[in-house]
Design a protein around this motif. Structure first.
Motif, PDB file in Angstrom:
ATOM      1  N   GLU A  18     -38.797  95.174  62.749  1.00 22.22           N
ATOM      2  CA  GLU A  18     -38.823  94.981  64.198  1.00 22.22           C
ATOM      3  C   GLU A  18     -40.127  95.490  64.825  1.00 22.22           C
ATOM      4  OE1 GLU A  18     -34.643  94.988  62.799  1.00 22.22           O
ATOM      5  OE2 GLU A  18     -36.351  96.341  62.487  1.00 22.22           O
ATOM      6  N   SER A  19     -40.585  96.657  64.400  1.00 18.20           N
ATOM      7  CA  SER A  19     -41.817  97.200  64.987  1.00 18.20           C
ATOM      8  C   SER A  19     -43.032  96.378  64.573  1.00 18.20           C
ATOM      9  CB  SER A  19     -42.003  98.665  64.606  1.00 18.20           C
ATOM     10  OG  SER A  19     -42.135  98.827  63.207  1.00 18.20           O
ATOM     11  N   LEU A  20     -43.026  95.870  63.350  1.00 16.40           N
ATOM     12  CA  LEU A  20     -44.098  94.958  62.943  1.00 16.40           C
ATOM     13  C   LEU A  20     -44.048  93.695  63.795  1.00 16.40           C
ATOM     14  CD1 LEU A  20     -46.361  93.942  61.103  1.00 16.40           C
ATOM     15  CD2 LEU A  20     -44.599  93.196  59.471  1.00 16.40           C
ATOM     16  N   GLY A  21     -42.855  93.166  63.994  1.00 15.63           N
ATOM     17  CA  GLY A  21     -42.707  91.976  64.824  1.00 15.63           C
ATOM     18  C   GLY A  21     -43.193  92.194  66.238  1.00 15.63           C
ATOM     19  N   GLU A  22     -42.979  93.399  66.761  1.00 14.06           N
ATOM     20  CA  GLU A  22     -43.455  93.708  68.113  1.00 14.06           C
ATOM     21  C   GLU A  22     -44.969  93.632  68.176  1.00 14.06           C
ATOM     22  OE1 GLU A  22     -42.756  96.941  71.682  1.00 14.06           O
ATOM     23  OE2 GLU A  22     -42.208  97.486  69.623  1.00 14.06           O
ATOM     24  N   PRO A  55     -39.287  77.692  77.693  1.00 13.14           N
ATOM     25  CA  PRO A  55     -38.004  78.363  77.952  1.00 13.14           C
ATOM     26  C   PRO A  55     -38.114  79.851  77.704  1.00 13.14           C
ATOM     27  CG  PRO A  55     -37.946  77.261  75.824  1.00 13.14           C
ATOM     28  CD  PRO A  55     -39.266  76.904  76.460  1.00 13.14           C
ATOM     29  N   THR A  56     -37.233  80.621  78.308  1.00 14.40           N
ATOM     30  CA  THR A  56     -37.229  82.049  78.077  1.00 14.40           C
ATOM     31  C   THR A  56     -36.887  82.368  76.623  1.00 14.40           C
ATOM     32  OG1 THR A  56     -36.182  84.151  78.671  1.00 14.40           O
ATOM     33  CG2 THR A  56     -34.806  82.191  78.840  1.00 14.40           C
ATOM     34  N   ALA A  57     -37.512  83.424  76.119  1.00 15.08           N
ATOM     35  CA  ALA A  57     -37.153  83.916  74.786  1.00 15.08           C
ATOM     36  C   ALA A  57     -36.039  84.952  74.859  1.00 15.08           C
ATOM     37  CB  ALA A  57     -38.374  84.521  74.096  1.00 15.08           C
ATOM     38  N   ALA A  58     -35.683  85.366  76.073  1.00 18.11           N
ATOM     39  CA  ALA A  58     -34.585  86.325  76.224  1.00 18.11           C
ATOM     40  C   ALA A  58     -33.270  85.672  75.821  1.00 18.11           C
ATOM     41  CB  ALA A  58     -34.508  86.802  77.673  1.00 18.11           C
ATOM     42  N   TYR A  59     -32.476  86.402  75.073  1.00 19.68           N
ATOM     43  CA  TYR A  59     -31.156  85.967  74.613  1.00 19.68           C
ATOM     44  C   TYR A  59     -31.229  84.752  73.672  1.00 19.68           C
ATOM     45  CZ  TYR A  59     -29.569  89.175  78.232  1.00 19.68           C
ATOM     46  OH  TYR A  59     -29.366  90.302  78.992  1.00 19.68           O
ATOM     47  N   ALA A  60     -32.430  84.361  73.268  1.00 16.89           N
ATOM     48  CA  ALA A  60     -32.578  83.173  72.428  1.00 16.89           C
ATOM     49  C   ALA A  60     -31.933  83.340  71.062  1.00 16.89           C
ATOM     50  CB  ALA A  60     -34.056  82.829  72.268  1.00 16.89           C
ATOM     51  N   HIS A  61     -31.860  84.583  70.580  1.00 19.02           N
ATOM     52  CA  HIS A  61     -31.353  84.787  69.222  1.00 19.02           C
ATOM     53  C   HIS A  61     -29.856  84.524  69.099  1.00 19.02           C
ATOM     54  CE1 HIS A  61     -29.507  88.836  69.855  1.00 19.02           C
ATOM     55  NE2 HIS A  61     -30.448  88.972  70.768  1.00 19.02           N
ATOM     56  N   PHE A  62     -29.169  84.344  70.217  1.00 22.88           N
ATOM     57  CA  PHE A  62     -27.746  84.032  70.138  1.00 22.88           C
ATOM     58  C   PHE A  62     -27.479  82.559  69.859  1.00 22.88           C
ATOM     59  CE2 PHE A  62     -27.748  87.987  72.585  1.00 22.88           C
ATOM     60  CZ  PHE A  62     -26.790  88.709  71.893  1.00 22.88           C
ATOM     61  N   ALA A  63     -28.485  81.726  69.960  1.00 25.55           N
ATOM     62  CA  ALA A  63     -28.292  80.302  69.676  1.00 25.55           C
ATOM     63  C   ALA A  63     -27.961  80.120  68.198  1.00 25.55           C
ATOM     64  CB  ALA A  63     -29.549  79.508  70.023  1.00 25.55           C
ATOM     65  N   PRO A  64     -26.922  79.364  67.889  1.00 19.75           N
ATOM     66  CA  PRO A  64     -26.609  79.130  66.476  1.00 19.75           C
ATOM     67  C   PRO A  64     -27.655  78.245  65.819  1.00 19.75           C
ATOM     68  CG  PRO A  64     -25.242  77.751  67.886  1.00 19.75           C
ATOM     69  CD  PRO A  64     -26.000  78.662  68.802  1.00 19.75           C
ATOM     70  N   ASP A 112     -32.559  94.727  71.377  1.00 20.29           N
ATOM     71  CA  ASP A 112     -31.942  94.823  72.701  1.00 20.29           C
ATOM     72  C   ASP A 112     -32.936  94.621  73.839  1.00 20.29           C
ATOM     73  OD1 ASP A 112     -29.524  95.279  71.494  1.00 20.29           O
ATOM     74  OD2 ASP A 112     -29.528  97.449  71.831  1.00 20.29           O
ATOM     75  N   LEU A 113     -34.218  94.761  73.557  1.00 19.94           N
ATOM     76  CA  LEU A 113     -35.213  94.512  74.603  1.00 19.94           C
ATOM     77  C   LEU A 113     -35.063  93.102  75.157  1.00 19.94           C
ATOM     78  CD1 LEU A 113     -37.795  95.584  76.081  1.00 19.94           C
ATOM     79  CD2 LEU A 113     -39.125  94.473  74.261  1.00 19.94           C
ATOM     80  N   PHE A 114     -34.699  92.165  74.310  1.00 20.95           N
ATOM     81  CA  PHE A 114     -34.557  90.770  74.712  1.00 20.95           C
ATOM     82  C   PHE A 114     -33.166  90.460  75.258  1.00 20.95           C
ATOM     83  CE2 PHE A 114     -38.272  90.682  72.131  1.00 20.95           C
ATOM     84  CZ  PHE A 114     -38.998  89.555  72.492  1.00 20.95           C
ATOM     85  N   SER A 115     -32.203  91.288  74.984  1.00 20.20           N
ATOM     86  CA  SER A 115     -30.827  90.968  75.393  1.00 20.20           C
ATOM     87  C   SER A 115     -30.047  92.236  75.710  1.00 20.20           C
ATOM     88  CB  SER A 115     -30.120  90.180  74.289  1.00 20.20           C
ATOM     89  OG  SER A 115     -30.242  90.842  73.030  1.00 20.20           O
ATOM     90  N   PRO A 116     -30.367  92.902  76.814  1.00 14.09           N
ATOM     91  CA  PRO A 116     -29.711  94.172  77.123  1.00 14.09           C
ATOM     92  C   PRO A 116     -28.304  94.042  77.701  1.00 14.09           C
ATOM     93  CG  PRO A 116     -31.305  93.639  78.817  1.00 14.09           C
ATOM     94  CD  PRO A 116     -31.493  92.621  77.724  1.00 14.09           C
ATOM     95  N   PHE A 117     -27.938  92.874  78.228  1.00 13.06           N
ATOM     96  CA  PHE A 117     -26.627  92.675  78.861  1.00 13.06           C
ATOM     97  C   PHE A 117     -26.338  93.793  79.872  1.00 13.06           C
ATOM     98  CE2 PHE A 117     -25.953  90.235  74.896  1.00 13.06           C
ATOM     99  CZ  PHE A 117     -25.499  89.042  75.424  1.00 13.06           C
ATOM    100  N   ASP A 118     -27.287  94.025  80.768  1.00  9.86           N
ATOM    101  CA  ASP A 118     -27.113  95.085  81.757  1.00  9.86           C
ATOM    102  C   ASP A 118     -27.313  94.589  83.189  1.00  9.86           C
ATOM    103  OD1 ASP A 118     -29.845  94.673  81.783  1.00  9.86           O
ATOM    104  OD2 ASP A 118     -30.403  96.759  81.418  1.00  9.86           O
ATOM    105  N   SER A 119     -27.124  93.295  83.406  1.00 13.76           N
ATOM    106  CA  SER A 119     -27.263  92.733  84.749  1.00 13.76           C
ATOM    107  C   SER A 119     -26.155  93.243  85.668  1.00 13.76           C
ATOM    108  CB  SER A 119     -27.195  91.210  84.685  1.00 13.76           C
ATOM    109  OG  SER A 119     -25.870  90.800  84.335  1.00 13.76           O
ATOM    110  N   LYS A 120     -26.277  92.945  86.944  1.00 12.61           N
ATOM    111  CA  LYS A 120     -25.226  93.318  87.885  1.00 12.61           C
ATOM    112  C   LYS A 120     -23.896  92.697  87.473  1.00 12.61           C
ATOM    113  CE  LYS A 120     -24.006  93.373  92.808  1.00 12.61           C
ATOM    114  NZ  LYS A 120     -24.406  92.998  94.185  1.00 12.61           N
ATOM    115  N   TYR A 121     -23.952  91.460  86.970  1.00 10.35           N
ATOM    116  CA  TYR A 121     -22.718  90.801  86.520  1.00 10.35           C
ATOM    117  C   TYR A 121     -22.092  91.557  85.365  1.00 10.35           C
ATOM    118  CZ  TYR A 121     -19.591  87.379  84.430  1.00 10.35           C
ATOM    119  OH  TYR A 121     -18.493  86.750  83.882  1.00 10.35           O
ATOM    120  N   ASP A 122     -22.906  91.990  84.400  1.00 14.26           N
ATOM    121  CA  ASP A 122     -22.385  92.761  83.268  1.00 14.26           C
ATOM    122  C   ASP A 122     -21.778  94.069  83.745  1.00 14.26           C
ATOM    123  OD1 ASP A 122     -23.282  91.085  80.947  1.00 14.26           O
ATOM    124  OD2 ASP A 122     -25.229  91.492  81.820  1.00 14.26           O
ATOM    125  N   ARG A 123     -22.458  94.712  84.673  1.00 18.23           N
ATOM    126  CA  ARG A 123     -21.939  95.977  85.198  1.00 18.23           C
ATOM    127  C   ARG A 123     -20.640  95.735  85.972  1.00 18.23           C
ATOM    128  NH1 ARG A 123     -27.461  96.186  86.652  1.00 18.23           N
ATOM    129  NH2 ARG A 123     -27.041  96.371  88.899  1.00 18.23           N
TER     130      ARG A 123
END
Length: 378
Positions: A28-32, A80-89, A178-189
């Motif tokens: 992960e750190s190399l990828g960053e 397109p955004t790269a956020a949450y992209a890893h959840f795509a099957p 988690d940087l890309f998908s924190p799930f901490d929006s107002k809706y999540d809260r």
């Protein structure tokens, strides 16, 4: 130059300046480090982060389509955004003729790793000649050489294709953090009982999840029940919603007006089936309020315009079919034959109060770190 968040900048600098990876070096750190490295483009001016800016929801705030490393080229699609992209099957045929998953707007990259390998070799993006040229840039950096050997074996650079694949694995690993998908929006809260929605936001939630009123959740809901944690607000299917051609973009990038973007039909895994022409992957609505412009070609600048556009399929009022960004009626679909009319025409026409409520609800899907962008826009 893309602004790098302080935390990311610190980690990138540490990785690039050290002669060898620390004992805690991870994929992960190399990828960053790779994600922010402009040296992996032909003119050393563009990185993954240039078009997927972490300060702007991992999308590109610079315009309707991203400029290339050569400073001249402009693509024909909105990044397109790269956020949450890893959840795509992985790209697959969900049912006969119904495709889902994958990366890019047409799913041509089956996996996140495949997607990571695309831009460096795209002549109108990062512009590198081939995998060997990219690997040569990697070997310029002693920290990379040490990290790749630690993580992939001492012989990793003996085969350029294997080294290139290793690079894509590292970038994809970073994009799964988690940087890309924190799930901490107002809706999540809110669904965790940590926040309350306003009356307007609650109305928007009701409208969004009601097939009687809007049908939004037919395409923008993955979990079986509303209010389930981990909702990505897309079913990853492909639809044609009748988006008009972006003539302004094509005036900028030199693509001739009337040129057909075939969408899903351009994916070699699908074949040339007529029913797939003009279909694009349903995007996540996570961070949608801060990742404009909108649609596959960036034709709409404002989120409210998008909702008004959807409303044209249900209203009979010609006055309600005016694009507020141009003052003219919304133009005809770029591809009219495959428009998903069944999904688009369910429910009554919406009034301004309901449109505003839907926009307010979608703003609650903004990650906490980007909420200041909402305040700045207001």
């Amino acid at each position: 130059m893309t602004h790098v968040p302080p935390l990311c900048a610190a980690l990138v600098s540490l990785s690039l300046l050290s002669a060898a990876p620390a004992a805690s070096e991870t994929l992960e750190s190399l990828g960053e480090s790779l994600f922010f490295d402009v040296n992996l483009s032909q003119n050393r001016s563009e990185s993954c982060a240039s078009c997927h800016d972490p300060e702007h929801g991992f999308a590109d705030p610079r315009g309707m389509a991203s400029p290339g490393d050569d400073g001249v080229s402009i693509g024909d699609r909105n990044a397109p955004t790269a956020a949450y992209a890893h959840f795509a099957p992985v790209f697959f045929e969900k049912a006969e003729g119904v495709w889902a998953g994958g990366q890019f707007l047409d799913g041509r990259a089956a996996t996140l790793e495949d997607q990571a390998g695309g831009p460096p070799l795209n002549p109108i993006e990062m512009g590198m000649a081939d995998a060997s040229a990219v690997v040569a840039r990697l070997t310029e950096n002693p920290a990379y050489v040490a990290a790749f050997k630690t993580l992939f074996g001492d012989e990793i650079f003996s085969d350029s294709d294997e080294a290139y694949t290793a690079m894509t694995k590292a970038i994809a690993a970073f994009e799964r953090t988690d940087l890309f998908s924190p799930f901490d929006s107002k809706y999540d809260r809110y669904i965790r009982g940590e926040a309350e929605l306003t009356r307007e936001e609650l109305l928007g939630e009701t409208l969004f999840f009601s097939q009687q009123f809007t049908n939004c959740n037919v395409c923008h809901q993955l979990k079986p029940q509303p209010g389930t944690e981990g909702e990505t607000f897309t079913n990853y299917e492909y639809h044609n919603i009748g988006v008009p051609e972006n003539l302004e973009l094509r005036a900028l990038n030199g693509v001739a007006p009337g040129t057909l973007d075939r969408g899903l039909a351009s994916n070699p895994q699908v074949g040339d089936a007529p029913q797939t022409v003009g279909r694009y992957k349903v995007p996540t609505l996570r961070n949608v309020a801060v990742t404009g412009p909108y649609m596959h070609n960036g034709v709409f600048a404002d989120l409210r315009t998008v909702v008004l556009f959807y409303n044209t399929y249900n209203t009979k009022s010609e006055a309600r079919k005016i694009n507020p960004e141009t003052g003219d009626p919304f133009r005809a679909p770029e591809v009219s034959e495959t428009v998903s009319m069944e999904e688009l025409t369910t429910g009554p026409a919406l009034e301004d109060r309901e449109i505003d409520a839907l926009v307010a609800f979608m703003k609650t899907l903004t990650d906490k770190r980007y909420e200041p962008l909402l305040e700045a826009a207001n």
